[in-house]
Design a protein around this motif. Structure first.
Motif, PDB file in Angstrom:
ATOM      1  N   UNK A 256       0.851  -1.189   0.000  1.00 44.89           N
ATOM      2  CA  UNK A 256       0.000   0.000   0.000  1.00 44.89           C
ATOM      3  C   UNK A 256       0.885   1.237   0.000  1.00 44.89           C
ATOM      4  N   UNK A 257       1.483   1.492  -1.176  1.00 45.03           N
ATOM      5  CA  UNK A 257       2.436   2.597  -1.314  1.00 45.03           C
ATOM      6  C   UNK A 257       1.701   3.936  -1.380  1.00 45.03           C
ATOM      7  N   UNK A 258       2.412   5.006  -1.074  1.00 45.84           N
ATOM      8  CA  UNK A 258       1.852   6.343  -1.299  1.00 45.84           C
ATOM      9  C   UNK A 258       1.699   6.544  -2.802  1.00 45.84           C
ATOM     10  N   UNK A 259       0.859   7.497  -3.185  1.00 46.29           N
ATOM     11  CA  UNK A 259       0.665   7.764  -4.619  1.00 46.29           C
ATOM     12  C   UNK A 259       1.993   8.054  -5.303  1.00 46.29           C
ATOM     13  N   UNK A 260       2.832   8.836  -4.628  1.00 43.66           N
ATOM     14  CA  UNK A 260       4.113   9.237  -5.238  1.00 43.66           C
ATOM     15  C   UNK A 260       5.008   8.014  -5.452  1.00 43.66           C
ATOM     16  N   UNK A 261       5.067   7.135  -4.452  1.00 48.37           N
ATOM     17  CA  UNK A 261       5.916   5.950  -4.582  1.00 48.37           C
ATOM     18  C   UNK A 261       5.363   4.967  -5.626  1.00 48.37           C
ATOM     19  N   UNK A 262       4.055   4.857  -5.666  1.00 49.47           N
ATOM     20  CA  UNK A 262       3.440   3.971  -6.660  1.00 49.47           C
ATOM     21  C   UNK A 262       3.732   4.489  -8.072  1.00 49.47           C
ATOM     22  N   UNK A 263       3.654   5.789  -8.228  1.00 49.84           N
ATOM     23  CA  UNK A 263       3.927   6.409  -9.527  1.00 49.84           C
ATOM     24  C   UNK A 263       5.373   6.150  -9.956  1.00 49.84           C
ATOM     25  N   UNK A 264       6.277   6.287  -8.994  1.00 49.89           N
ATOM     26  CA  UNK A 264       7.705   6.048  -9.280  1.00 49.89           C
ATOM     27  C   UNK A 264       7.936   4.592  -9.673  1.00 49.89           C
ATOM     28  N   UNK A 265       7.313   3.697  -8.927  1.00 52.36           N
ATOM     29  CA  UNK A 265       7.479   2.267  -9.210  1.00 52.36           C
ATOM     30  C   UNK A 265       6.941   1.947 -10.609  1.00 52.36           C
ATOM     31  N   UNK A 266       5.788   2.525 -10.932  1.00 53.83           N
ATOM     32  CA  UNK A 266       5.198   2.267 -12.251  1.00 53.83           C
ATOM     33  C   UNK A 266       6.121   2.775 -13.369  1.00 53.83           C
ATOM     34  N   UNK A 267       6.723   3.937 -13.147  1.00 52.08           N
ATOM     35  CA  UNK A 267       7.648   4.491 -14.153  1.00 52.08           C
ATOM     36  C   UNK A 267       8.823   3.537 -14.369  1.00 52.08           C
ATOM     37  N   UNK A 338      -1.111  -8.041   5.096  1.00 54.78           N
ATOM     38  CA  UNK A 338      -1.316  -6.929   6.032  1.00 54.78           C
ATOM     39  C   UNK A 338      -1.489  -5.565   5.340  1.00 54.78           C
ATOM     40  N   UNK A 339      -0.661  -5.198   4.368  1.00 51.93           N
ATOM     41  CA  UNK A 339      -0.891  -3.888   3.742  1.00 51.93           C
ATOM     42  C   UNK A 339      -2.288  -3.756   3.136  1.00 51.93           C
ATOM     43  N   UNK A 340      -2.757  -4.800   2.456  1.00 51.94           N
ATOM     44  CA  UNK A 340      -4.101  -4.749   1.861  1.00 51.94           C
ATOM     45  C   UNK A 340      -5.163  -4.672   2.959  1.00 51.94           C
ATOM     46  N   UNK A 341      -4.977  -5.463   4.011  1.00 55.93           N
ATOM     47  CA  UNK A 341      -5.970  -5.465   5.092  1.00 55.93           C
ATOM     48  C   UNK A 341      -5.949  -4.147   5.854  1.00 55.93           C
ATOM     49  N   UNK A 342      -4.765  -3.553   5.997  1.00 54.98           N
ATOM     50  CA  UNK A 342      -4.701  -2.219   6.613  1.00 54.98           C
ATOM     51  C   UNK A 342      -5.519  -1.221   5.803  1.00 54.98           C
TER      52      UNK A 342
END
Ligand SMILES: [Zn+2]
Length: 467
Positions: A256-267, A338-342
């Motif tokens: 459950x990454x922050x939007x910014x981290x998810x965006x970076x990972x996707x790039x 856990x991240x998804x359940x959180x």
């Protein structure tokens, strides 16, 4: 007779008697098949099935993994090679080879499924042997030409109330459209399986993303465009009846990454050449994204982790995926989910169904998790665990913590159409056997056990999957 009326029931007469009575109340209930891999084209075109080998042997990786383990080459079974190299094309020869090796399936569920279909669909009540292989081949081949053996007629005869197929995110779902437009009343729905555009390690991932962009008109060059493309495809699937998505990841990892981290990972993913760790993180992030989308569109999220796919490198190279060389691995659900359940585990309106190929996780991890989080349900024994012994262990390992009502009834999860009634029959018998034991030990009254038997055979699947 191939099929004994008391098959799979307990041997002691008291429990057996209770199991018989319970089973009599559920044996004829309609089949709800909320997760499986039958070909929607069958229901759309309603053509006769081809020869016995193409029907029973060639599509069944349970069969060819066993034969392969005993030295039969896939070419001998008529399995297409990627390089177009020669393979056996005579179905009768393939059938004979299958019959020559039938003893390998003693004690396995494949034996139960095949003999159930042979007896109930084809009226064959003798054991397959090398000597009667030709006679049985002829009998099946002749029957297959009759109108009552067409896919739609069988659907009605099997008493299927609803069945879900599974299609990739890029599928145009034309067969589902054809079924719906045909006016035939059979309820056939699809399920959204986006592995090919969610898993950076999937063959052809970059091309698949291109296609996803083209199909949806979204800019898959950006994270928000990519998510929007998924939303559009989910809606497209939902219009064709989908009530669930399905995810066959190597691990149960969620993130459950922050939007910014998810965006970076996707790039990073888009640039290609990602590490195995990044790929796993991305798949994990996408499970949580899918769960969040489910909050909006209501699709049930199914997680089918723990298979080391295509374990045999040479076989994968020559034949491709789904060739019977997938092997179960250990899975840690407590940390992984856990991240998804959180993020969404406390949502009472959401249904996440977790499956496992790792039985050790049932009592230690999955039953406690499903027995706590409102959003989490426990899927039935799957794939390597769909044998009677494993089904019984499933109840023994999960009931004390999760009860019956955090489980979702039975999934046949099959591409072998004729095995569907057999698989549901086995599940109903095993559940009745388990319940009979509780009654015999005075832990449940028989009327309660009958109610549970009905719930496990019918109601829980229908409700969990909204079918
Ligand atoms: Zn499946």
């Amino acid at each position: 007779m191939l099929l004994h009326d008391d098959r799979l029931f307990p041997a002691d007469p008291v429990t057996r008697g209770i199991a018989r009575r319970l089973f009599a109340t559920v044996r004829d209930l309609p089949i709800i098949s909320p997760h499986g891999h039958t070909d929607p084209r069958w229901y759309a075109e309603d053509n006769a099935f081809p020869d016995p080998a193409t029907l029973f042997v060639k599509p069944d990786h349970y069969i060819f993994r066993m034969l392969y383990s005993q030295g039969v080459r896939l070419e001998q079974l008529g399995i297409t090679r990627k390089d177009g190299g020669p393979v056996e094309s005579d179905p009768r020869k393939i059938w004979k080879l299958f019959a020559d090796h039938w003893h390998l399936f003693r004690g396995t569920p494949t034996r139960l499924w095949f003999e159930h279909a042979a007896s109930t669909v084809f009226g064959i009540n003798e054991r397959l042997t090398p000597d009667n292989a030709d006679k049985i081949y002829d009998r099946i081949a002749a029957k297959l030409e009759e109108p009552e053996l067409r896919p739609r007629a069988l659907f009605e005869r099997f008493n299927i109330e609803a069945i879900s197929t599974t299609e990739g995110a890029l599928d145009d779902l034309r067969w589902h459209d054809m079924v719906r437009e045909s006016g035939w009343g059979g309820k056939v729905v699809t399920a959204y399986r986006p592995d090919s555009v969610v898993d950076p390690e999937f063959e052809g991932f970059a091309d698949n993303l291109e296609k996803l962009g083209e199909l949806t008109g979204e800019d898959i060059g950006s994270w928000t465009g990519y998510l929007a493309a998924h939303r559009k495809r989910r809606a497209y699937f939902k219009q064709r009846g989908a009530t669930s998505s399905d995810h066959g990841h190597a691990t149960a990892r969620t993130a459950n990454l922050s939007d910014a981290d998810a965006e970076k990972l996707y790039a990073k993913i888009l640039k290609g050449k990602v590490s195995g760790k990044d790929a796993d993180l991305f798949r994990g992030q996408m499970l949580t994204e899918m769960a969040k989308m489910s909050l909006d569109d209501g699709l049930v999220l199914q997680i089918h982790p723990g298979s080391h796919r295509n374990h045999n490198a040479a076989l994968f190279e020559h034949f491709g995926r789904d060739m019977g060389c997938d092997i179960p691995t250990e899975t840690n659900y407590v940390e992984a989910l856990k991240p998804l359940l959180d993020a969404v585990g406390n949502e009472p309106g959401l249904t996440v169904i977790a499956f496992t190929l790792d039985e050790t996780a049932y009592s230690r991890e999955l039953a406690p998790l499903a027995g706590h989080y409102p959003a989490l349900r426990l899927g039935p024994g799957w794939w390597f665990l769909d044998a009677p012994e494993a089904m019984l262990r499933f109840r023994e390992l999960t009931t004390e913590t999760a009860g019956f009502y955090n489980t979702v009834g039975f999934n046949d999860d099959t591409r072998a159409y004729l095995s569907i009634p057999a698989r549901h029959d086995v599940a109903r018998r095993v559940d009745c056997a388990y319940l009979a034991k509780l009654v015999a030990e005075h832990r449940l009254e028989e009327d309660e056990a009958a109610e549970v038997a009905h719930d496990l055979a019918y109601r829980l699947a229908k409700e969990a999957y909204k079918l």
